[in-house]
Design a protein around this motif. Structure first.
Motif, mmCIF file in Angstrom:
data_model
loop_
_atom_site.group_PDB
_atom_site.id
_atom_site.type_symbol
_atom_site.label_atom_id
_atom_site.label_comp_id
_atom_site.label_asym_id
_atom_site.label_seq_id
_atom_site.Cartn_x
_atom_site.Cartn_y
_atom_site.Cartn_z
ATOM 1 N N LEU A 7 56.289 37.554 44.391
ATOM 2 C CA LEU A 7 57.072 37.524 43.150
ATOM 3 C C LEU A 7 58.198 36.507 43.208
ATOM 4 N N ALA A 8 58.607 36.114 44.414
ATOM 5 C CA ALA A 8 59.615 35.056 44.543
ATOM 6 C C ALA A 8 59.099 33.720 44.038
ATOM 7 N N GLY A 9 57.799 33.601 43.809
ATOM 8 C CA GLY A 9 57.230 32.397 43.226
ATOM 9 C C GLY A 9 56.943 32.527 41.749
ATOM 10 N N VAL A 10 57.334 33.647 41.152
ATOM 11 C CA VAL A 10 57.082 33.861 39.720
ATOM 12 C C VAL A 10 58.364 33.688 38.912
ATOM 13 N N ALA A 62 50.499 38.570 44.000
ATOM 14 C CA ALA A 62 51.127 39.863 43.709
ATOM 15 C C ALA A 62 50.122 40.833 43.105
ATOM 16 N N ALA A 63 49.248 40.331 42.227
ATOM 17 C CA ALA A 63 48.233 41.185 41.606
ATOM 18 C C ALA A 63 47.242 41.702 42.643
ATOM 19 N N VAL A 64 46.826 40.833 43.564
ATOM 20 C CA VAL A 64 45.867 41.240 44.594
ATOM 21 C C VAL A 64 46.485 42.298 45.509
ATOM 22 N N CYS A 65 47.727 42.097 45.928
ATOM 23 C CA CYS A 65 48.394 43.086 46.788
ATOM 24 C C CYS A 65 48.473 44.445 46.109
ATOM 25 N N THR A 66 48.786 44.449 44.817
ATOM 26 C CA THR A 66 48.900 45.701 44.077
ATOM 27 C C THR A 66 47.543 46.377 43.924
ATOM 28 N N ALA A 67 46.499 45.587 43.658
ATOM 29 C CA ALA A 67 45.160 46.151 43.524
ATOM 30 C C ALA A 67 44.671 46.733 44.851
ATOM 31 N N VAL A 68 44.937 46.030 45.944
ATOM 32 C CA VAL A 68 44.539 46.536 47.263
ATOM 33 C C VAL A 68 45.239 47.857 47.557
ATOM 34 N N LEU A 69 46.529 47.938 47.215
ATOM 35 C CA LEU A 69 47.256 49.189 47.416
ATOM 36 C C LEU A 69 46.598 50.315 46.627
ATOM 37 N N ALA A 70 46.265 50.035 45.364
ATOM 38 C CA ALA A 70 45.662 51.066 44.515
ATOM 39 C C ALA A 70 44.311 51.527 45.046
ATOM 40 N N LEU A 71 43.542 50.610 45.603
ATOM 41 C CA LEU A 71 42.177 50.931 46.008
ATOM 42 C C LEU A 71 42.058 51.430 47.442
ATOM 43 N N ALA A 72 42.994 51.012 48.312
ATOM 44 C CA ALA A 72 42.780 51.262 49.737
ATOM 45 C C ALA A 72 43.905 51.999 50.447
ATOM 46 N N ALA A 73 45.087 52.099 49.850
ATOM 47 C CA ALA A 73 46.217 52.718 50.553
ATOM 48 C C ALA A 73 46.126 54.233 50.508
ATOM 49 N N HIS A 74 46.424 54.849 51.641
ATOM 50 C CA HIS A 74 46.407 56.317 51.724
ATOM 51 C C HIS A 74 47.674 56.848 52.386
ATOM 52 N N GLY A 75 48.695 56.039 52.441
ATOM 53 C CA GLY A 75 49.955 56.468 53.010
ATOM 54 C C GLY A 75 50.934 55.313 53.055
ATOM 55 N N PRO A 76 52.199 55.603 53.363
ATOM 56 C CA PRO A 76 53.222 54.558 53.365
ATOM 57 C C PRO A 76 53.001 53.490 54.422
ATOM 58 N N ALA A 133 46.219 44.277 36.795
ATOM 59 C CA ALA A 133 45.453 43.537 35.787
ATOM 60 C C ALA A 133 46.378 42.749 34.865
ATOM 61 N N ILE A 134 47.511 43.345 34.503
ATOM 62 C CA ILE A 134 48.475 42.652 33.644
ATOM 63 C C ILE A 134 49.006 41.407 34.347
ATOM 64 N N THR A 135 49.332 41.539 35.632
ATOM 65 C CA THR A 135 49.843 40.405 36.392
ATOM 66 C C THR A 135 48.765 39.343 36.579
ATOM 67 N N LEU A 136 47.512 39.744 36.693
ATOM 68 C CA LEU A 136 46.410 38.787 36.784
ATOM 69 C C LEU A 136 46.301 37.944 35.516
ATOM 70 N N VAL A 137 46.537 38.567 34.373
ATOM 71 C CA VAL A 137 46.560 37.814 33.110
ATOM 72 C C VAL A 137 47.676 36.766 33.141
ATOM 73 N N ALA A 138 48.817 37.154 33.690
ATOM 74 C CA ALA A 138 49.929 36.204 33.809
ATOM 75 C C ALA A 138 49.529 34.993 34.636
ATOM 76 N N ALA A 139 48.803 35.220 35.721
ATOM 77 C CA ALA A 139 48.355 34.110 36.562
ATOM 78 C C ALA A 139 47.464 33.158 35.773
ATOM 79 N N GLY A 140 46.583 33.713 34.958
ATOM 80 C CA GLY A 140 45.698 32.878 34.157
ATOM 81 C C GLY A 140 46.448 32.047 33.134
ATOM 82 N N SER A 142 51.272 32.582 42.849
ATOM 83 C CA SER A 142 52.141 33.685 43.262
ATOM 84 C C SER A 142 51.822 34.952 42.479
ATOM 85 N N ALA A 143 51.602 34.819 41.164
ATOM 86 C CA ALA A 143 51.233 35.981 40.355
ATOM 87 C C ALA A 143 49.896 36.550 40.818
ATOM 88 N N LEU A 144 48.961 35.670 41.145
ATOM 89 C CA LEU A 144 47.669 36.129 41.651
ATOM 90 C C LEU A 144 47.847 36.905 42.954
#
Length: 430
Positions: free
Chosen positions: A130-133, A102-116, A188-195, A98-100
């Protein structure tokens, strides 16, 4: 000689097929996963001013960057509970996956999102993961501690939740980091949590299966007096909590501008982190200890009264000088979360034990649905009357919740005395 699992100072008992693990060490690891794993929850809120400028966001679109996480969390909690995922999958593996996610969704938003149009669905999916964390972290913590110290243990866990939720504000306070950078750091912080969850976290010997949902019992929790009161207390708590966390920085910025002390900047981000993260962590720990020593009702009622009073006082505090405003906000930040661990415990002690899963799932779903309403309404009210008066909207929640929990205590004999030992909590509460 085999040690007790609930002895915080010693290693837990041997778990068949596993190495010997320290109960205290495992609880600390679960808390660490919460701190790191929930860093993505308010990541969009921390960068909202930048997004308003770059994407020309409307107020409604900006609100949904946070509200969509709440919706996703509620859907995720119901889905996880209905499917019994924490029973079908090793809980530490579920938390890591679940943490992984959430981290992937956030990274994709940072890299690819250009609007709401892209960002809001990604934020909803983040909440779903996050409901699994956090809820699964509660289950794991309960597996390592006996009933006598569970209030304090959950206080630590909820303190970890507040620190993690406030983490993006700390990142934003460091300096002029671009908003995409803030999101990537949070991911990246959440990815550490997954590990950590995958490699180091293990369930304790008190782990047991969660009660599975039974749809026909969903309405019964509102027909029976004590479960109804516990739910009303929780709903009052949630009416205030996430709207306060979401809009605290906006309240601070507006107050600084009104009093001529400046506007947005690192100082606001740092103060927001201190109020939500640091003061909240202290409040959660104190609330957990108080729940063990004085009873569930006493702890919840006290916290709700204090936070409700802070809501009522907020128009006067709006332009106070820093030396008065900071202590006021510290008290508010502590009180608003101090009771968070009480409600699922109170409900789980009050319902038919065959249907604990149903009761807690209904509680969580309605509670997070309410947060969507108050997050939206606070922004609408602020647009009409200004942030100085917007938090008055939150006051009815904790004050009504305090009445409900006081009555709950009267009905259970827990008003001034120590609460009864909690049953094993399910995988959904906040």
């Amino acid at each position: 000689m085999q040690q007790r699992a609930d002895d915080p100072g010693h290693a837990g008992p041997l778990v068949p097929g596993r190495a010997r693990f320290s109960a205290r060490g495992q609880r600390r690891l679960v808390a660490l996963v919460q701190v790191l794993g929930l860093a993505v929850w308010f990541s969009a809120t921390a960068i909202a001013p930048s997004l308003r400028t770059e994407w020309a966001l409307s107020t409604t679109a900006a609100v949904w960057l946070t509200a969509s996480v709440q919706v996703g969390f509620a859907v995720g909690a119901v889905t996880s509970s209905t499917l019994g995922l924490a029973d079908r999958v090793l809980p530490q593996r579920l938390m890591a996956a679940s943490a992984l996610g959430a981290a992937v969704c956030t990274a994709v938003l940072a890299l690819a999102a250009h609007g709401p149009g892209t960002a809001v669905p990604l934020r909803a999916l983040t909440g779903f993961f996050l409901a699994g964390v956090y809820p699964v972290g509660m289950k794991l913590t309960a597996s390592w501690v006996g009933s006598d110290g569970r209030g304090r243990a959950f206080g630590v866990l909820i303190g970890a939740l507040t620190l993690g939720s406030a983490m993006p504000h700390l990142v934003a306070s460091v300096g002029p980091l671009p908003w995409r950078g803030v999101m990537l750091v949070a991911a990246a912080i959440t990815l550490v949590a997954a590990g950590i969850a995958w490699l180091l976290v293990r369930p304790g010997p008190l782990l047991s299966a969660s009660a599975r949902p039974h749809a026909r019992y969903a309405l019964e929790v509102f027909r029976e007096r004590r479960p109804r009161l516990a739910n009303l207390g929780y709903f009052g708590h949630m009416w205030e909590l996430y709207a306060f966390w979401t809009w605290l920085s906006a309240f601070l910025v507006a107050g600084r501008e009104a009093s001529g002390r400046g506007g947005p900047g690192p100082a606001v981000s740092l103060l927001t982190f201190a109020v939500i993260g640091l003061a909240g962590a202290v409040g959660a720990l104190v609330g957990g200890v108080l729940a063990d020593r004085r009873g569930r009702s006493f702890a919840a009622t006290s916290a709700l009264v204090v936070s409700g009073a802070c809501c009522l006082a907020s128009p006067w505090a709006f332009t106070w000088p820093q030396q008065a405003l900071v202590p006021f906000l510290a008290v508010w930040g502590a009180a608003v979360i101090a009771d968070s661990g009480v409600f699922s415990t109170a409900l789980s002690e009050s319902v038919d034990q065959r249907f604990v899963g149903t009761a807690l799932t209904v509680q969580t779903a309605i509670g997070f649905a309410l947060t969507v309403v108050t997050i939206q309404l606070a922004a609408v009210l602020a647009a009409r009357v200004g942030w100085q008066f917007a938090f008055l909207l939150l006051a009815p929640g904790p004050l009504a919740g305090a009445v409900a929990m006081w009555r709950f205590g009267r009905s259970s004999g827990d008003h001034l005395g120590r609460g009864s030992a909690p049953s094993l909590l399910s995988e959904s509460e906040h």
